[in-house]
Design an enzyme around this catalytic site. Sequence first.
Site, PDB file in Angstrom:
ATOM      1  N   HIS A  98      46.834   1.210  81.008  1.00  9.53           N
ATOM      2  CA  HIS A  98      48.097   1.552  81.640  1.00  9.53           C
ATOM      3  C   HIS A  98      48.467   2.693  80.890  1.00  9.53           C
ATOM      4  CE1 HIS A  98      52.150   1.751  83.310  1.00  9.53           C
ATOM      5  NE2 HIS A  98      51.804   0.880  84.309  1.00  9.53           N
ATOM      6  N   GLU A 153      47.447   5.552  89.338  1.00  9.92           N
ATOM      7  CA  GLU A 153      48.743   5.481  89.038  1.00  9.92           C
ATOM      8  C   GLU A 153      48.952   6.994  88.674  1.00  9.92           C
ATOM      9  OE1 GLU A 153      50.521   1.504  88.409  1.00  9.92           O
ATOM     10  OE2 GLU A 153      49.930   2.024  86.691  1.00  9.92           O
TER      11      GLU A 153
HETATM   12  P1  PGA Z   1      56.428   1.239  89.281  1.00 11.08           P
HETATM   13  O1  PGA Z   1      55.645   1.193  88.208  1.00 11.08           O
HETATM   14  O2  PGA Z   1      56.411   0.601  90.349  1.00 11.08           O
HETATM   15  O3  PGA Z   1      57.758   0.852  88.484  1.00 11.08           O
HETATM   16  O4  PGA Z   1      56.482   2.756  89.544  1.00 11.08           O
HETATM   17  C1  PGA Z   1      54.081   0.755  88.494  1.00 11.08           C
HETATM   18  C2  PGA Z   1      53.271   0.864  87.215  1.00 11.08           C
HETATM   19  O5  PGA Z   1      53.523   1.365  86.154  1.00 11.08           O
HETATM   20  O6  PGA Z   1      52.306  -0.062  87.273  1.00 11.08           O
END
Ligand code: PGA
Length: 230
Positions: A98, A153
Site C-alpha cells: 500500500h 490506487e
Molecule cells: P480511500 O483509501 O478510499 O480513503 O481513498 C483507499 C486506500 O487507501 O486503500
Amino acid sequence: MKTLFIVANWKANKTQSEATEWLREFPIPNSQFPIPNKEVVICAPFMLLSYLKLYVLNHKFSFKIGAQDVSPFAEGAYTGEISAKQIKEFADYVIVGHSERRKYFLEDKNIINKKIEMSFKDNLIPILCISDIRQLRDSLSLLGSAKVIIAYEPLFAIGSRADTPENANAMADKIKKLTDGAPVLYGGGVTEKNVKNFTDMLFIDGVLVGEASLDPLSFSEIIKSSKLNE
Ligand code: PGA
C-alpha cells in the site's frame, strides 16, 4: 462468471468495541450472504483478525477476512512482526505494498517482493497495491500464474477525489495484459455515489475502499450499488 471484489481497508482504525458496533450496524442481513458473484473482504488491523474471524463464523456472515500487511520474513526471531503463517489462521487475503507503507515505512520493491513471496508460501492471496505501472513491473516476475489481485490506487486519489473511471479502466486494461488477466481493483476516493461508475468499467473487477468502509451504512451501500459489466 466473474467475481466482483469489494474490499474494505480499515487502516489503523477501530478498537474491538468499535468493530463490534460496525458489525451490529451493518445493515445487510446475513441471510443475504453470500451475495452472488460478490466477494466482500474486510482488511482489518492485526489485533482484530481473530475476533472478526470468530464473529463472522458465529454469525454466519460470509465476509472474507484480510490483513493489511505481512512480514517479509517467515516465522522466527523478528520482534514485532506478524508472519504469513500466523495470518493464515484467520485471513485469506493480505494487502501488500500500500502507498502508505511505501511512504511512511519506506517499503521498497525488495521488501514488497519478499512480502508477496511469503504470502504465496502460506496461501494468502496478496492484494498488491500499485500507483503506477513501474510498481507492477517491479513485482511482475514473481506473479506468474499465482492467485493475486492488483489494486490500482493513484496517489492523488487516496483519501481524496477519485480518478476518472475511464483512466482507471485504461490502467486496469494495461495491468491485465501484463499479468495474464489478474483481477484489478480500483482504489482511492471510492464512495457509494461513484462505485458503480468504476465497477461498470469493462476491465475493473472491484474496489478497495478506505474511508467509506469505516461506516457500515456507506459500506453496505457500496456493496449494493456495485455491479459488474460482463
Ligand atoms: P480511500 O483509501 O478510499 O480513503 O481513498 C483507499 C486506500 O487507501 O486503500
